[in-house]
Design an enzyme around this catalytic site. Structure first.
Site, mmCIF file in Angstrom:
data_model
loop_
_atom_site.group_PDB
_atom_site.id
_atom_site.type_symbol
_atom_site.label_atom_id
_atom_site.label_comp_id
_atom_site.label_asym_id
_atom_site.label_seq_id
_atom_site.Cartn_x
_atom_site.Cartn_y
_atom_site.Cartn_z
ATOM 1 N N TRP A 103 0.833 -1.214 0.000
ATOM 2 C CA TRP A 103 0.000 0.000 0.000
ATOM 3 C C TRP A 103 0.857 1.250 0.000
ATOM 4 O O TRP A 103 0.511 2.249 -0.640
ATOM 5 C CB TRP A 103 -1.006 -0.033 1.155
ATOM 6 C CG TRP A 103 -2.062 -1.058 0.869
ATOM 7 C CD1 TRP A 103 -2.214 -2.269 1.470
ATOM 8 C CD2 TRP A 103 -3.066 -0.991 -0.158
ATOM 9 N NE1 TRP A 103 -3.252 -2.950 0.887
ATOM 10 C CE2 TRP A 103 -3.794 -2.194 -0.107
ATOM 11 C CE3 TRP A 103 -3.406 -0.037 -1.117
ATOM 12 C CZ2 TRP A 103 -4.857 -2.471 -0.975
ATOM 13 C CZ3 TRP A 103 -4.462 -0.306 -1.982
ATOM 14 C CH2 TRP A 103 -5.164 -1.504 -1.906
ATOM 15 N N ASP A 166 -1.402 6.434 6.526
ATOM 16 C CA ASP A 166 -2.502 5.585 6.070
ATOM 17 C C ASP A 166 -2.734 4.566 7.187
ATOM 18 O O ASP A 166 -1.919 3.673 7.404
ATOM 19 C CB ASP A 166 -2.089 4.901 4.763
ATOM 20 C CG ASP A 166 -3.135 3.908 4.262
ATOM 21 O OD1 ASP A 166 -4.143 3.701 4.961
ATOM 22 O OD2 ASP A 166 -2.923 3.354 3.168
ATOM 23 N N LYS A 190 -12.591 -1.867 7.404
ATOM 24 C CA LYS A 190 -11.876 -2.938 8.113
ATOM 25 C C LYS A 190 -12.231 -2.882 9.607
ATOM 26 O O LYS A 190 -12.888 -3.767 10.117
ATOM 27 C CB LYS A 190 -10.375 -2.809 7.878
ATOM 28 C CG LYS A 190 -10.044 -2.902 6.373
ATOM 29 C CD LYS A 190 -8.601 -2.652 6.090
ATOM 30 C CE LYS A 190 -8.331 -2.285 4.653
ATOM 31 N NZ LYS A 190 -8.621 -3.348 3.689
HETATM 32 C C1 LIG Z 1 -3.340 -0.038 4.162
HETATM 33 C C2 LIG Z 1 -4.326 0.167 3.053
HETATM 34 N N1 LIG Z 1 -4.324 1.328 2.382
HETATM 35 C C3 LIG Z 1 -5.197 1.558 1.389
HETATM 36 C C4 LIG Z 1 -6.101 0.618 1.002
HETATM 37 C C5 LIG Z 1 -7.062 0.920 -0.113
HETATM 38 O O1 LIG Z 1 -8.263 1.241 0.451
HETATM 39 P P1 LIG Z 1 -9.543 1.635 -0.420
HETATM 40 O O2 LIG Z 1 -10.027 0.382 -1.051
HETATM 41 O O3 LIG Z 1 -10.468 2.199 0.622
HETATM 42 O O4 LIG Z 1 -9.120 2.647 -1.408
HETATM 43 C C6 LIG Z 1 -6.164 -0.608 1.671
HETATM 44 C C7 LIG Z 1 -7.148 -1.647 1.279
HETATM 45 O O5 LIG Z 1 -7.070 -2.786 1.604
HETATM 46 C C8 LIG Z 1 -5.248 -0.827 2.715
HETATM 47 O O6 LIG Z 1 -5.253 -1.996 3.378
#
Ligand SMILES: Cc1ncc(COP(=O)(O)O)c(C=O)c1O
Length: 355
Positions: A103, A166, A190
């Site tokens: 991510w 994040d 989550k």
């Molecule tokens: C740490 C992290 N950042 C970003 C995301 C992306 O999230 P979204 O689907 O809400 O854009 C995720 C999705 O699993 C994630 O686990």
């Protein structure tokens, strides 16, 4: 141990299990919210009823996380992925990034001006040896918990610029140290609630530096309008509010953190006690309490493991395709009973295969 309503053990990485007690009380919000004669999905986002829901949700989040008063709370759309782009749009080029997994990589991919100051590199098992950074940048971006590799920072980094984190996959799982933080963001799906709402916590003086001409993408426009610049995801906010109220009733973060530690310990103990039958993906000091990732020493047994697990009601365990193996996501809404059932299954499977 069986779960109520015929539910199975859900280890999905997100969207993921919500507390069943909250799900059971949602009918009220669907049909007739507090005597309004209509459900939350059907009412105006500018009605006093919805404004009360929004205010209470924010108040409960602030209380649970001890959010300092100089932070604003925004309820946005577009998921965490949208924040990857909003950051340079609002704070300019050259954001500094620490990459500890997939991510963090994605946050950099959409920002061609990003400066990578640390990249652990594949297969992303570890965390940086020092968590202190000095950078020449408008902010320093980290990913507190890498959902795919199961690597979690023990704390935020400290830096000479505002830290942007994040926290999608570990918000509300443990206390947050707000010193040095400029902005935190998380998709709700989550630990907080259903997909559709993205929470942003932003320090006022950092917000004052935000400049963006696209209203929907502008943190300051969203803050000025109290997250009501356009129609917000009302139902997702409502359910998130119910989840927060539930955790408040149960004792807040100390309860959540203790429960998460107990669940993660069960699975890591099953890995560590397997004499190498299961191999943890993350280094011990980088282990995530939210996403436990492991492989089987004999990788050819992985598909049998997953099939048999599914057959006994243990769902969502396949590791991400980039890592393989198994991933058990143990978010707040996953009951202890699910972690016990998985640990029992792991021990029995290893025993049957000749540990
Ligand atoms: C740490 C992290 N950042 C970003 C995301 C992306 O999230 P979204 O689907 O809400 O854009 C995720 C999705 O699993 C994630 O686990």
């Amino acid at each position: 141990m069986s779960l109520p309503f015929g539910r199975i053990h859900n280890f999905s990485a997100g969207p993921s299990a919500l507390p069943v007690e909250v799900l059971a009380e949602l009918a009220e919000g669907i049909y007739n919210h507090e005597g309004a004669g209509m459900g939350v999905m059907e009412m105006s986002h500018r009605s006093p009823e919805f404004e009360a829901i929004l205010a209470q949700t924010e108040a409960d989040l602030r209380e649970l996380l001890s959010v300092p008063p100089n932070f604003r709370v925004l309820f946005l759309q577009g998921g965490a992925s949208t924040q990857f782009s909003l950051l340079p749009m609002n704070f300019g080029d050259g954001g500094a990034h620490i990459i500890t997994g997939t991510w963090g990589q994605k946050a950099v991919e959409v920002n061609p001006t990003a400066k990578v100051v640390h990249d652990t590199g594949a297969p992303y098992r570890s965390i940086p040896t020092s968590l202190e950074f000095s950078v020449d940048a408008p902010y320093l971006h980290i990913t507190s918990n890498e959902t795919i590799q199961g690597v979690q920072l023990p704390s935020f980094v400290s830096a000479n610029v505002p830290v942007v984190a994040d926290v999608s996959s570990d918000i509300l799982s443990r206390p947050i140290e707000f010193d040095g933080v400029g902005l935190l963001y998380a998709g709700a799906q989550k630990n907080l609630g259903p997909a559709g709402v993205t929470i942003v916590l932003i320090r006022q003086d950092f917000l004052d530096r935000a400049k963006c001409d696209v209203p929907m993408s502008s943190y300051s426009v969203q803050a000025k309008s109290g997250s009501l610049y356009n129609t917000p995801p009302t139902w997702s906010i409502y359910v998130t509010g119910r989840v927060l109220a539930y955790w408040k009733r149960l004792g807040g973060l100390p309860t959540i953190a203790a429960q998460n530690a107990a669940k993660a310990k069960l699975i890591y103990d099953a890995i560590d006690g397997s004499d190498g039958f299961y191999l943890g993906h993350a280094d011990r000091d980088a282990r995530s309490q939210m996403n436990v990732t492991f492989t089987l020493r004999d990788a050819s047994l992985t598909s049998t493991f997953l099939l048999l697990a599914e057959a006994v009601g243990l769902s969502g365990l396949a590791g991400h395709r980039s890592v393989g193996g198994v991933r058990a996501s143990l978010y707040n809404g996953v009951p202890l009973a699910s972690a016990i059932a998985l640990a029992d299954f792991m021990n029995a499977f290893a025993g049957a295969k000749g540990l």
